[in-house]
Scaffold this motif. Structure first.
Motif, PDB file in Angstrom:
ATOM      1  N   LYS A 147      -5.171  -3.582 -21.607  1.00 48.17           N
ATOM      2  CA  LYS A 147      -5.499  -4.784 -22.391  1.00 48.17           C
ATOM      3  C   LYS A 147      -4.405  -5.110 -23.409  1.00 48.17           C
ATOM      4  CE  LYS A 147      -8.654  -4.483 -25.536  1.00 48.17           C
ATOM      5  NZ  LYS A 147      -9.951  -4.322 -26.237  1.00 48.17           N
ATOM      6  N   LEU A 148      -3.855  -4.085 -24.059  1.00 46.97           N
ATOM      7  CA  LEU A 148      -2.808  -4.326 -25.059  1.00 46.97           C
ATOM      8  C   LEU A 148      -1.553  -4.918 -24.426  1.00 46.97           C
ATOM      9  CD1 LEU A 148      -3.023  -1.123 -27.305  1.00 46.97           C
ATOM     10  CD2 LEU A 148      -3.928  -3.403 -27.777  1.00 46.97           C
ATOM     11  N   LEU A 149      -1.244  -4.511 -23.213  1.00 44.02           N
ATOM     12  CA  LEU A 149      -0.055  -5.031 -22.541  1.00 44.02           C
ATOM     13  C   LEU A 149      -0.178  -6.524 -22.278  1.00 44.02           C
ATOM     14  CD1 LEU A 149       0.589  -2.145 -19.996  1.00 44.02           C
ATOM     15  CD2 LEU A 149       1.415  -2.387 -22.346  1.00 44.02           C
ATOM     16  N   LEU A 150      -1.402  -7.005 -22.087  1.00 46.68           N
ATOM     17  CA  LEU A 150      -1.621  -8.428 -21.822  1.00 46.68           C
ATOM     18  C   LEU A 150      -1.465  -9.278 -23.076  1.00 46.68           C
ATOM     19  CD1 LEU A 150      -4.652  -8.203 -19.375  1.00 46.68           C
ATOM     20  CD2 LEU A 150      -2.240  -8.555 -18.825  1.00 46.68           C
ATOM     21  N   GLU A 151      -1.351  -8.649 -24.246  1.00 47.21           N
ATOM     22  CA  GLU A 151      -1.140  -9.410 -25.471  1.00 47.21           C
ATOM     23  C   GLU A 151       0.294  -9.900 -25.601  1.00 47.21           C
ATOM     24  OE1 GLU A 151      -2.758  -7.857 -29.104  1.00 47.21           O
ATOM     25  OE2 GLU A 151      -4.443  -6.921 -28.044  1.00 47.21           O
ATOM     26  N   PHE A 152       1.207  -9.332 -24.819  1.00 45.87           N
ATOM     27  CA  PHE A 152       2.579  -9.824 -24.805  1.00 45.87           C
ATOM     28  C   PHE A 152       2.613 -11.081 -23.951  1.00 45.87           C
ATOM     29  CE2 PHE A 152       3.043  -5.443 -25.990  1.00 45.87           C
ATOM     30  CZ  PHE A 152       4.128  -5.435 -26.851  1.00 45.87           C
ATOM     31  N   PRO A 153       3.099 -12.217 -24.469  1.00 48.02           N
ATOM     32  CA  PRO A 153       3.048 -13.477 -23.727  1.00 48.02           C
ATOM     33  C   PRO A 153       3.827 -13.416 -22.423  1.00 48.02           C
ATOM     34  CG  PRO A 153       3.653 -13.852 -26.030  1.00 48.02           C
ATOM     35  CD  PRO A 153       3.686 -12.380 -25.802  1.00 48.02           C
ATOM     36  N   SER A 154       3.299 -14.084 -21.411  1.00 48.39           N
ATOM     37  CA  SER A 154       4.002 -14.206 -20.147  1.00 48.39           C
ATOM     38  C   SER A 154       5.317 -14.938 -20.389  1.00 48.39           C
ATOM     39  CB  SER A 154       3.138 -14.983 -19.157  1.00 48.39           C
ATOM     40  OG  SER A 154       3.822 -15.168 -17.950  1.00 48.39           O
ATOM     41  N   GLY A 155       6.379 -14.464 -19.789  1.00 50.18           N
ATOM     42  CA  GLY A 155       7.682 -15.091 -19.967  1.00 50.18           C
ATOM     43  C   GLY A 155       8.469 -14.531 -21.129  1.00 50.18           C
ATOM     44  N   SER A 156       7.835 -13.705 -21.949  1.00 49.40           N
ATOM     45  CA  SER A 156       8.544 -13.074 -23.061  1.00 49.40           C
ATOM     46  C   SER A 156       9.152 -11.759 -22.575  1.00 49.40           C
ATOM     47  CB  SER A 156       7.582 -12.812 -24.229  1.00 49.40           C
ATOM     48  OG  SER A 156       6.667 -11.781 -23.896  1.00 49.40           O
ATOM     49  N   LEU A 157       9.823 -11.055 -23.468  1.00 46.86           N
ATOM     50  CA  LEU A 157      10.313  -9.723 -23.116  1.00 46.86           C
ATOM     51  C   LEU A 157       9.144  -8.752 -23.206  1.00 46.86           C
ATOM     52  CD1 LEU A 157      13.843  -9.248 -24.721  1.00 46.86           C
ATOM     53  CD2 LEU A 157      13.251  -9.581 -22.332  1.00 46.86           C
ATOM     54  N   ASN A 158       8.237  -8.874 -22.272  1.00 46.04           N
ATOM     55  CA  ASN A 158       7.033  -8.043 -22.267  1.00 46.04           C
ATOM     56  C   ASN A 158       7.257  -6.783 -21.434  1.00 46.04           C
ATOM     57  OD1 ASN A 158       7.123  -9.340 -19.835  1.00 46.04           O
ATOM     58  ND2 ASN A 158       5.150 -10.308 -19.982  1.00 46.04           N
ATOM     59  N   PRO A 159       6.446  -5.753 -21.684  1.00 46.48           N
ATOM     60  CA  PRO A 159       6.585  -4.512 -20.903  1.00 46.48           C
ATOM     61  C   PRO A 159       5.967  -4.695 -19.533  1.00 46.48           C
ATOM     62  CG  PRO A 159       4.835  -4.294 -22.522  1.00 46.48           C
ATOM     63  CD  PRO A 159       5.435  -5.642 -22.734  1.00 46.48           C
ATOM     64  N   GLN A 160       6.806  -4.977 -18.532  1.00 50.39           N
ATOM     65  CA  GLN A 160       6.324  -5.358 -17.210  1.00 50.39           C
ATOM     66  C   GLN A 160       6.239  -4.201 -16.232  1.00 50.39           C
ATOM     67  OE1 GLN A 160       9.274  -8.260 -16.209  1.00 50.39           O
ATOM     68  NE2 GLN A 160       8.092  -9.939 -17.069  1.00 50.39           N
ATOM     69  N   ALA A 161       6.579  -3.030 -16.636  1.00 51.84           N
ATOM     70  CA  ALA A 161       6.569  -1.884 -15.721  1.00 51.84           C
ATOM     71  C   ALA A 161       6.174  -0.650 -16.516  1.00 51.84           C
ATOM     72  CB  ALA A 161       7.942  -1.694 -15.083  1.00 51.84           C
ATOM     73  N   ILE A 162       5.892   0.410 -15.804  1.00 52.03           N
ATOM     74  CA  ILE A 162       5.582   1.687 -16.442  1.00 52.03           C
ATOM     75  C   ILE A 162       6.546   2.716 -15.856  1.00 52.03           C
ATOM     76  CG2 ILE A 162       3.805   3.413 -16.863  1.00 52.03           C
ATOM     77  CD1 ILE A 162       1.734   1.217 -16.223  1.00 52.03           C
ATOM     78  N   PRO A 163       7.428   3.287 -16.667  1.00 50.55           N
ATOM     79  CA  PRO A 163       7.559   3.100 -18.114  1.00 50.55           C
ATOM     80  C   PRO A 163       8.349   1.855 -18.477  1.00 50.55           C
ATOM     81  CG  PRO A 163       9.183   4.676 -17.360  1.00 50.55           C
ATOM     82  CD  PRO A 163       8.351   4.321 -16.160  1.00 50.55           C
ATOM     83  N   SER A 164       8.081   1.337 -19.650  1.00 50.78           N
ATOM     84  CA  SER A 164       8.874   0.293 -20.289  1.00 50.78           C
ATOM     85  C   SER A 164       9.074   0.702 -21.737  1.00 50.78           C
ATOM     86  CB  SER A 164       8.144  -1.057 -20.290  1.00 50.78           C
ATOM     87  OG  SER A 164       8.039  -1.617 -19.015  1.00 50.78           O
ATOM     88  N   THR A 165      10.174   0.258 -22.315  1.00 49.70           N
ATOM     89  CA  THR A 165      10.431   0.536 -23.724  1.00 49.70           C
ATOM     90  C   THR A 165      10.904  -0.740 -24.410  1.00 49.70           C
ATOM     91  OG1 THR A 165      11.014   2.833 -23.249  1.00 49.70           O
ATOM     92  CG2 THR A 165      11.762   1.929 -25.346  1.00 49.70           C
ATOM     93  N   LEU A 166      10.307  -1.045 -25.546  1.00 48.04           N
ATOM     94  CA  LEU A 166      10.719  -2.167 -26.379  1.00 48.04           C
ATOM     95  C   LEU A 166      11.266  -1.625 -27.691  1.00 48.04           C
ATOM     96  CD1 LEU A 166       7.611  -4.522 -26.029  1.00 48.04           C
ATOM     97  CD2 LEU A 166       9.705  -4.576 -24.679  1.00 48.04           C
ATOM     98  N   ILE A 167      12.272  -2.299 -28.229  1.00 47.70           N
ATOM     99  CA  ILE A 167      12.767  -1.991 -29.564  1.00 47.70           C
ATOM    100  C   ILE A 167      12.451  -3.195 -30.438  1.00 47.70           C
ATOM    101  CG2 ILE A 167      14.788  -1.466 -30.978  1.00 47.70           C
ATOM    102  CD1 ILE A 167      15.999  -0.109 -28.484  1.00 47.70           C
ATOM    103  N   ILE A 168      11.685  -2.954 -31.489  1.00 50.11           N
ATOM    104  CA  ILE A 168      11.261  -4.003 -32.407  1.00 50.11           C
ATOM    105  C   ILE A 168      12.098  -3.870 -33.679  1.00 50.11           C
ATOM    106  CG2 ILE A 168       9.267  -5.043 -33.578  1.00 50.11           C
ATOM    107  CD1 ILE A 168       8.925  -4.761 -30.505  1.00 50.11           C
ATOM    108  N   ASP A 169      12.688  -4.980 -34.133  1.00 51.96           N
ATOM    109  CA  ASP A 169      13.521  -4.906 -35.330  1.00 51.96           C
ATOM    110  C   ASP A 169      12.671  -4.860 -36.606  1.00 51.96           C
ATOM    111  OD1 ASP A 169      12.796  -7.556 -35.973  1.00 51.96           O
ATOM    112  OD2 ASP A 169      14.700  -8.418 -35.305  1.00 51.96           O
ATOM    113  N   ARG A 170      13.323  -4.770 -37.749  1.00 53.93           N
ATOM    114  CA  ARG A 170      12.618  -4.606 -39.022  1.00 53.93           C
ATOM    115  C   ARG A 170      11.757  -5.814 -39.390  1.00 53.93           C
ATOM    116  NH1 ARG A 170      17.716  -2.396 -39.742  1.00 53.93           N
ATOM    117  NH2 ARG A 170      17.734  -0.146 -40.200  1.00 53.93           N
ATOM    118  N   GLU A 171      12.024  -6.946 -38.753  1.00 51.24           N
ATOM    119  CA  GLU A 171      11.253  -8.156 -39.021  1.00 51.24           C
ATOM    120  C   GLU A 171      10.126  -8.358 -38.011  1.00 51.24           C
ATOM    121  OE1 GLU A 171      13.690 -11.604 -39.742  1.00 51.24           O
ATOM    122  OE2 GLU A 171      15.233 -10.371 -40.691  1.00 51.24           O
ATOM    123  N   GLY A 172       9.925  -7.371 -37.140  1.00 51.15           N
ATOM    124  CA  GLY A 172       8.837  -7.452 -36.175  1.00 51.15           C
ATOM    125  C   GLY A 172       9.155  -8.250 -34.931  1.00 51.15           C
TER     126      GLY A 172
END
Length: 199
Positions: A147-172
């Motif tokens: 469910k949490l993975l679906l909160e990333f909008p379609s077309g964004s840099l969303n985690p589309q595979a397992i494993p996936s890794t995102l780096i979030i900057d200091r501004e979120g």
């Protein structure tokens, strides 16, 4: 009546997306799009980095950790956050876990936090054992249904595979995404420039 039908359609769409993710998840580096209209992509082996001016805000995901505590991405605002999507059943996740744990330890004093999203483990125990076995000391949100993975909008840099890794900057904002298991060197190559940015 219309509202009930709309909810049913949304629930069905979510279930179909999760089914597609289940079919494409934990794939090899050479995989590509899964096809169809699912918008779920298998691991491509790509690491995408985004210039600061072009970054999108990460969704404020939150929930219960594997240890039963409440936690959200917003709790880390002001820090660089590495978000890793994993499952205990996933062989590439097992391969990358020691690398993530090592980089988490090496960068802890540099304003970097790590947050896992454990998915498709229907029982917490295998996931907790995974963390113990691989020395993972950072928390993971427990997301068995995806469910949490679906909160990333379609077309964004969303985690589309397992494993996936995102780096979030200091501004979120999402600064980088990897659709592959990472080595320590690959993770540092994507992470170090974000650490070096002035907040």
């Amino acid at each position: 009546m219309i509202q009930i039908r709309t909810r049913a359609k949304l629930a069905l769409a979510g279930a179909l997306a999760l089914s597609a993710l289940a079919l494409t998840a934990c794939s090899g580096d050479k995989a590509g799009p899964s096809g169809g209209d699912s918008n779920i992509v298998q691991g491509t082996g790509e690491v995408t980095q985004v210039a600061a001016a072009d970054r999108e805000e990460a969704p404020d995901i939150s929930g219960e950790t594997l240890d039963g505590e409440q936690l959200g991405l917003a709790d880390y605002r002001g820090q660089v956050v590495v978000v890793n999507v994993w499952g205990s059943w996933c062989a590439p996740c097992r391969a990358e876990a020691p690398h993530l744990a090592a980089v988490a330890e090496d960068t802890a004093d540099q304003g970097v936090a790590f947050l896992g999203i454990n998915t498709r483990d229907l029982d917490r125990v295998p996931a907790q054992r995974f963390e113990e076995n691989f020395g993972v000391t950072y928390p993971s949100l427990y997301d068995p249904s995806g469910k949490l993975l679906l909160e990333f909008p379609s077309g964004s840099l969303n985690p589309q595979a397992i494993p996936s890794t995102l780096i979030i900057d200091r501004e979120g904002r999402i600064a980088a995404r990897a659709l592959k298991p990472l080595s320590s060197e690959e993770l540092r190559a994507a992470l170090d420039p974000v650490i070096a940015e002035q907040s």
